[in-house]
Design an enzyme around this catalytic site. Structure first.
Site, PDB file in Angstrom:
ATOM      1  N   TYR A 463       0.824  -1.229   0.000  1.00 18.07           N
ATOM      2  CA  TYR A 463       0.000   0.000   0.000  1.00 18.07           C
ATOM      3  C   TYR A 463       0.850   1.269   0.000  1.00 18.07           C
ATOM      4  CZ  TYR A 463      -0.256  -0.024   5.310  1.00 18.07           C
ATOM      5  OH  TYR A 463      -0.024  -0.017   6.648  1.00 18.07           O
ATOM      6  N   GLU A 464       0.177   2.380  -0.199  1.00 10.65           N
ATOM      7  CA  GLU A 464       0.850   3.672  -0.418  1.00 10.65           C
ATOM      8  C   GLU A 464       1.731   3.652  -1.663  1.00 10.65           C
ATOM      9  OE1 GLU A 464      -1.135   5.744   1.926  1.00 10.65           O
ATOM     10  OE2 GLU A 464       0.376   6.616   0.610  1.00 10.65           O
TER      11      GLU A 464
END
Ligand SMILES: Cc1cc2nc3c(=O)[nH]c(=O)nc-3n(C[C@H](O)[C@H](O)[C@H](O)COP(=O)(O)OP(=O)(O)OC[C@H]3O[C@@H](n4cnc5c(N)ncnc54)[C@H](O)[C@@H]3O)c2cc1C
Length: 624
Positions: A463-464
């Site tokens: 994620y990110e």
């Protein structure tokens, strides 16, 4: 069951011995930051991390989050702990006082966040994302929105989320379908589906503030596959009246909570927006005629919507936070592995029996177990110091009058953000895995809790922005930005450290490998400059290797500085100043370990980069 003891001695070493945070009262926000005050903050944070959050880590993993009659239930104890956490102000340490925060410098708040994450990553994400969302609103929201929303978010009465991902659109945000239709009253109606939204629904707070990316259709009602129409919107779960009280439910519904590998105590939600009322954050996007424009991380000239500025600000902050999550998971996994290695008796040392009174030696006598432990520890302590150093550089830059000092911090921050996000989380996962390995079979079964660290750490690489995409951002954007100024700044910084210590014989064991690492990194940078423009797949094929090389080099630089501090402290202790000599000697061992065991990787990375992308691109997709 795993245990957690906040690594206060090391955090203090970094904050006081290395960074001199308690000597920086001339910097804005640091006036009250005496050593005693910082110690109080660290001790308070350690207590809540160890006694409130850590005991819930396993419960969160066992129970997970569940959607029941339209409401997401978090694990037993999370709601009470959230109240304790916010009542203590731990969610808002670094938030501005004007919004109800404490204005504590980011460098101290980051150290606190590390403890919360080690203790319970899934729990700490609820507040972490709220911090990033409120920072985006502070930077880009209209005054009325700021007034109504930010104080409640800062207090923790409401949480925040970030909504980018859709079923068909993760990395490539051009493909986004969620629409925002403008209304005569300047509000928007949001329609679409967002998936994988962390903290997307929960029973901790009365309201949730979703920050949502959506496209404003053109005058023909069409949306295009480019970023020009994308804008950022605030969409509350419950509408908010002008006096701050809650109004009716808005058109956003959680339709599912994902079943997943780790961070089970954090609700990963599917959110459906049906005519939800949204408020635009930031300027309207310019009318764009660039049909099919790309936001490929390799393309340095890709147009981005001005309307996404708020989300990018939020994402950059979140990326540094995610990097620190990787280090924090490695820290707790290390603590438990080191303890187990001291306790577990198996076989005899190959250099002769070490504990004849016992039926076997503890496994910590075996070089291979020590190798794993030192790999983790030299990463954790180097990464902690590097991350906090960057925060301190930022604080110094904000106060500086000199434009070149500001530029330097900005350049280093831009360059190292993808490195910290991806390298720290790759190493975080490798470290939790190695810590589990130290337990043998006991690490693989659930009772010891070691496999939870591996599962929890794994998401950090995804994620990110996936780590592969961070690498493309580094090589495709950050290296060439402003004529390569950021990379030059980084190289100059390393050369200046080399020059500072080159006459000191005690530093030779650190300086020589640092020089080797930076020479290789510069060579790789030149190779991209010469070979990526004509054949961009050369950059794509070498980007992840390059990012790892830069991460290893950045931590080698940090360890060189930490070794110098440690040598100084040892000399002081030898002349009578009180202090723990073995603590600083351990630092020198870790510094050497990084130089001897991690820096050599950069030779292979350079070879791989220089091999280029041609062979990788040769095989036809059907044959894979
Ligand atoms: C538990 C969890 C929590 C999450 N929380 C949030 C959240 O709060 N908010 C939110 O908006 N999203 C969230 N996400 C979504 C997450 O950010 C995305 O999963 C991630 O950005 C990757 O997108 P994707 O899954 O669509 O993968 P894809 O984009 O389909 O990528 C698949 C693979 O292809 C690679 N790839 C894609 N494009 C390129 C390229 N140009 N060059 C090289 N390689 C490429 C990727 O690196 C990856 O390995 C969460 C996801 C999970 C699992």
């Amino acid at each position: 069951m795993p245990t957690y003891t906040a690594p206060l001695e090391d955090i203090r070493f970094v904050l006081f011995d290395y960074l001199g945070v308690d000597q920086a009262s001339h910097l804005p926000g640091f006036a009250d930051m005496s050593r005693d005050t910082i110690d109080d903050i660290l001790n308070g944070a350690a207590a809540i991390a160890e006694n409130v959050l850590h005991p819930l880590n396993r419960i969160g993993d066992e129970e997970g989050c569940h959607l029941e009659n339209g409401i997401v239930r978090t694990p037993t104890g999370f709601a009470d702990a959230y109240r304790t956490f916010c009542d203590g102000g731990w969610n808002r340490l670094s938030m501005p006082e004007s919004y109800g925060g404490f204005g504590v410098p980011a460098v101290v708040a980051m150290a606190v966040n590390e403890m919360m994450t080690s203790a319970n990553q899934a729990f700490s994400m609820y507040a972490g994302l709220t911090g990033a969302a409120s920072a985006a609103l502070m930077g880009f929201a209209p005054d009325e929105i700021k007034r109504l929303y930010i104080p409640k978010m800062v207090r923790g009465t409401w949480t925040g989320t970030m909504n980018l991902t859709e079923p068909h659109c993760g990395t490539d945000l051009r493909l986004m379908k969620t629409r925002a239709s403008e209304q005569p009253d300047d509000t928007y109606r949001i329609n679409g589906t967002k998936i994988y939204i962390s903290g997307g629904d929960q029973d901790l707070t009365e309201n949730i503030v979703h920050l949502v990316l959506a496209k404003i259709p053109d005058e023909h009602g069409q949306v295009r596959d480019d970023l020009g129409q994308v804008n950022l919107f605030l969409v509350p779960k419950f509408l908010v009246n002008s006096d701050g009280t809650l109004g009716p439910r808005n058109g956003v519904t959680c339709t599912a909570v994902e079943r997943k590998m780790g961070i089970k105590g954090n609700a990963t939600a599917v959110l459906v927006y049906e005519n939800a009322i949204g408020y635009r954050i930031g300027p309207k996007p310019e009318a764009s005629t660039t049909k099919g424009a790309t936001d490929s991380p390799v393309a340095t000239t890709a147009p981005r919507s001005r309307g996404m500025a708020g989300m990018f600000a939020m994402m950059n902050m979140a990326r540094l936070g995610v990097g620190f999550q990787g280090m924090a998971q490695a820290e707790i996994a290390y603590q438990n592995a080191a303890q187990y290695a001291r306790d577990r008796l198996q076989a005899r040392s190959i250099s002769g029996v070490k504990n004849p009174e016992l039926p076997a030696d503890p496994i910590i006598v075996h070089p291979d177990v020590r190798r794993m432990l030192l790999n983790i520890r030299s990463f954790v302590e180097g990464a902690r110091a590097l991350g906090l150093w960057l925060a301190m550089e930022n604080a110094r830059a904000r106060a500086a009058q000199d434009e070149s000092v500001k530029n330097r911090a900005q350049d280093l921050g831009d360059l190292l953000t993808p490195v910290i996000k991806a390298f720290f989380t790759d190493m975080g996962f490798e470290s939790t895995n190695a810590a589990m390995q130290c337990f043998g079979g006991a690490g693989y079964v659930r009772d010891t809790g070691m496999e939870q660290f591996v599962r929890d750490a794994r998401i950090l690489q995804i994620y990110e922005g996936t780590n592969g995409v961070q690498a493309l951002d580094l090589v495709g954007r950050k290296l060439s930005a402003k004529g390569g100024r950021a990379a030059m700044t980084f190289f100059q910084l390393i050369h200046s450290t080399i020059n500072t210590y080159s006459a000191d014989e005690r530093m030779a064991a650190f300086i020589a490998p640092l020089k080797t690492a930076v020479d290789r990194l510069q060579r790789a940078t030149m190779w991209f400059a010469a070979n990526a423009r004509a054949y961009p797949d050369n950059a794509g094929a070498g980007a992840s290797e390059y990012l790892r090389m830069m991460g290893i080099t950045a931590i080698a630089l940090t360890w060189t500085e930490l070794a110098a501090v440690s040598l100084r402290r040892i000399a002081e202790i030898e002349s009578g100043t009180p202090g723990r000599r073995d603590f600083y000697q351990a630092k020198l061992i870790c510094a050497r370990h990084w130089m001897e065991r991690m820096v050599p990787e950069t030779a292979a990375q350079l070879d791989r980069i220089e091999a280029g992308g041609e062979n990788i691109m040769k095989m036809h997709a059907d044959i894979f």
